[in-house]
Write an enzyme that holds these catalytic residues in place. Structure first.
Site: not given
Length: 834
Positions: A253, A533
């Site tokens: 780059e 329950s």
């Protein structure tokens, strides 16, 4: 004679005569008369006046030629124009200089304020609990290997050549080379760990050659809390970046990065020549500094204005800051991929996203691929475009070879290697969305949402990845099975579940939808359904606290109860059958509704409602008789809070999902300790636990024995709401508490019970986890006795109707049963013919 004369002050006569003679000679040449010069001047003046008068007459009679005067005038006008133009140009130049100076000052302020301030909004990172390894730990080899795979450790064959992030199997267990980690309580470096395993438990742990040690793996990264722009990154410092990556990046780059001033004229010229030669745009001339400016400060707009700004800001950035600072910022800013709506920025996160390993563990070919992706993360995406990505990687490797970053031998070794990209990113948005929902909910009690999204907090949670995996897998499997046997109607059947540590209340697994990756409605936290329950243990606990025993007789028969509005409530048993007199333990084990309702009326509905609240359910409960049979809607999370008190030996502790929070610098901000408060006496806790163990061995949950060893001695309770619209199960072992709900979102009848719908999920999840049996601590004031319930007397094992139950000493009957040895023989003979 005067004194002047006598002194010779007057000139001698000869000298005076000489002067006169000289004056006469001069007068002969030019008149010496005093009036002559005056006449000459007057004549000259007169002559000049005559000439002027003549010139005026000439002008009056005949126009004089204007040529000389016009030339001078034009020259003067041109000079004036030039002067005006120069003056305007000077003013324009001054104005332009002032504007540019002001603009440069503005750009400079922008550059410095952002670069020196908070550069990025860093999302909070959320981690699982670390897996701890020590002698005696109930951890299987399968679980250890699963977590190593979640951490993306690589399995190798030779345990003697392991690098950080590697593991190998051995004859006695596993050899692991850890990476090290910054924990909330200490920073641990990488270690060489040898784990010996026997019978699904750790036998010994050797750390760096020392035996009987405690080791822990680094926690699994399970998600994050992201800013609105959805950018994500893992910040790295320059010294954490492999030198090969820096060399490759500069080779590709910006070769002159350490020489130019932010803008490279040679680079622009080289790119221009390359593009002309190629006949198109093939190479850019931007430096790394310009790329950083574009990504960090500007937009990706293609315009001359943006390009000029980019160049100016690059010069300013380079002027103010060191090259290494700029390079480090670039390494953290560059865009390198996309994960759904989340943008992957920086090499630190890209390494995890593509390869599942920290940056320091990357190999040369992996580095080359990441550097290649910089040119176009979407175009060179190795998952979608593998061939294109591999070609780009080869280009980068060639440039590295040309620039001397690698040698020919290394180039030849790696150029044909596979890309090595993991199929599924380890670093996903949220691995466990339902659990993350709970984490956010609990974090908001102490932190602002803005801080969670931008301050880079590190959040260490309680989730157990292996337990979560087992729960998710079991729910998916069981619901598919129900659909297969019950038909298409059950395609929309849903489930939710929460598992916790039985002793601490730490949430280890949470599922809010049958699709565990669903990020919508979280049923585990927000689905409020009738619990049926599941409330009965509170009724029976209240009875025990009032003085009942597990051997107390109850009447399971039809009952009518008048409610406050005058209506009659007539509860019925699930099987529509009454059982007459039964002991309390049997009524709970078989979930008899009529016996429970009768017991609740004696205990008192208000007392039962208050007891539910005291056990951790923060909700106003309806104080109606039907409350005793579960006429209250709770979420799975709330049910887990209730049952956690039972599982923790009577100690209430709020369920928690977070252990610790650290800031971005690694400083601990907050520790979430365990708050414990005694809510049930040890004696009554022990009795209730024994009764709920009977539910699993002899009662409604006895099918759990298909999946679990009887030696695990789990306790639990089934729950089924009216018309079987909701199926529940809550139970615990010595290690885990689990709550499961199954039902339809639109409240349709399921034709499932707690035992057939929820229990299989709970039991199979428990079977997949390594754990310890449930062995509650027996208080000194409690012992086990044979009791004759009908006579309310102490009995013997051989006596008819005798039950063996734990009892508090103060409640043990003093009377002894009339059963004798004769009765024992009679019972033995009778059993022969049964």
């Amino acid at each position: 004679m005067s004194s002047n004369e006598s002194n010779g002050n007057k000139p001698p006569r000869k000298k005076k005569a000489a002067r006169k003679k000289a004056a006469r000679k001069k007068a002969a040449v030019k008149p010496s008369s005093k009036k002559a010069p005056v006449k000459k001047k007057a004549a000259a003046k007169k002559k000049t006046a005559v000439k002027k008068a003549a010139a005026k007459k000439t002008v009056a009679k005949k126009p004089a030629s204007k040529k000389p005067k016009t030339s001078n005038s034009k020259s003067k006008v041109a000079v004036n124009k030039r002067r005006s133009m120069l003056r305007i140009l000077g003013q324009v130049a001054l104005l332009f200089t002032l504007i540019m100076g002001g603009y440069l000052i503005y750009l400079d302020a922008v550059i410095q304020s952002k670069f020196e301030g908070k550069r990025w909004q860093i999302p909070a990172k959320v981690f699982s609990r670390p897996l701890e390894l020590f002698a005696g730990a109930n951890v299987s080899q399968e679980q250890i290997e699963y977590e190593l795979q979640q951490l993306n450790y690589r399995r190798k064959k030779d345990p003697n050549t392991l690098k950080p992030g590697n593991y190998a199997r051995t004859d006695s267990g596993l050899q692991i080379r850890t990476r090290g980690f910054d924990f909330w309580d200490a920073t641990e470096t990488g270690s060489n760990i040898s784990v010996d395993l026997k019978a699904n438990a750790v036998d010994d742990v050797i750390v760096n050659g020392k035996g009987d040690e405690i080791a822990r793996l680094e926690p699994v990264l399970v998600g994050g809390i992201y800013p609105a722009h959805n950018e994500d990154r893992v910040l790295v410092t320059l010294d954490q970046v492999p030198s090969a990556l820096i060399g490759a990046l500069l080779a590709v780059e910006d070769r002159e990065f350490y020489e130019h001033w932010g803008v490279s004229v040679r680079g622009i010229a080289r790119a221009l020549f390359a593009n002309i030669k190629a006949g198109g745009l093939r190479q850019g001339g931007s430096t790394l500094t310009q790329q950083l400016v574009k990504n960090f400060y500007l937009s990706s707009e293609r315009s001359l204005t943006r390009k000029i700004n980019e160049a100016l800001m690059a010069l300013l950035l380079d002027f103010h800051y060191e090259k290494d600072d700029i390079l480090e910022a670039y390494l953290n800013e560059v865009y390198l991929g996309q994960a759904g709506q989340r943008a992957i920025h920086g090499f630190g996160l890209a390494s995890l996203f593509y390869f599942g390993v920290p940056l320091r563990e990357l190999e040369v070919q992996q580095i080359a691929l990441l550097v290649g992706i910089v040119k176009g993360a979407s175009w060179y995406d190795p998952r979608r475009n593998p061939e294109r990505a591999k070609e780009r990687r080869t280009q980068v490797l060639s440039l590295m070879l040309d620039q001397g970053e690698i040698g020919q031998a290394e180039f030849d070794r790696v150029k044909n290697k596979p890309l090595g990209v993991i199929k599924k990113p380890v670093y996903v948005d949220e691995r466990y969305p339902a659990f993350m929902n709970l984490v956010r909910q609990q974090l908001k009690q102490d932190y602002r949402d803005e801080d969670l999204r931008s301050e880079g907090l590190r959040i260490f949670t309680t989730i157990d990845p292996y337990a979560q995996h087992q729960l998710e897998k079991t729910i998916a499997k069981q619901l598919r099975s129900v659909e297969r046997y019950q038909g298409e109607k059950y395609q929309t059947l849903q489930a939710a579940s929460i598992f916790t540590s039985a002793n601490t209340g730490e949430v280890v697994a949470l599922v809010g939808d049958k699709n565990s990756q669903y990020k919508g409605f979280n049923r585990a936290l927000r689905a409020y359904r009738p619990i049926g329950s599941l409330i009965k243990p509170v009724v029976y606990l209240s009875a025990l606290e009032k003085g009942y025993t597990l051997a107390s007789l109850l009447k399971d028969e039809p009952i009518e109860i008048k409610t406050e509005n005058g209506e009659l409530w007539r509860p019925d048993n699930f099987e529509k059958v009454s059982h007459g007199e039964v002991i309390l333990q049997q009524a709970l084990a078989h979930s008899y509704n009529q016996a429970t309702a009768s017991l609740a009326m004696d205990v008192g509905i208000e007392k039962i409602a208050d007891r539910v609240v005291s056990l951790g359910v923060e909700k106003d409960l309806p104080k109606v008789p039907a409350l005793a049979l579960g006429a209250v809607s709770l979420s799975p999370f709330e049910v887990a809070t209730l049952y956690q008190t039972f599982a923790a030996g009577g100690f209430y502790t709020p369920l928690r999902s977070i252990r610790s929070v650290m800031n971005a610098e690694g400083k601990p901000l907050q520790r979430y300790g365990i708050d414990v408060e005694k809510r049930i006496s040890p004696e009554h806790t022990y009795l209730l636990t024994a009764a709920l163990q009977e539910v699993v061995t002899q009662g409604t949950a006895k099918t759990a024995k298909r999946y679990l060893s009887e030696g695990l001695k789990v306790a639990g309770k089934t729950g089924t709401s009216d018309d079987q619209r909701d199926a529940w199960f809550a139970g615990w072992s010595g290690s885990y508490l689990g709550v499961v709900w199954v039902g339809f979102d639109d409240n349709l009848k399921t034709e499932l019970t707690g035992a057939t719908g929820a229990l299989p999920i709970w039991a199979q999840t428990m079977a997949g986890l390594t754990q310890v049996p449930l062995k509650p601590i027996q208080p000194e004031s409690v012992d086990w006795y044979w009791i004759d319930p009908k006579e309310v007397a102490r009995s013997k094992p051989h006596c008819d109707g005798a039950v063996f139950v734990p009892m508090i000493e103060s409640t043990v009957p003093t009377k002894k049963s009339s059963c004798s040895e004769t009765g024992r023989v009679f019972n033995w003979i009778r059993k022969l013919f049964d």
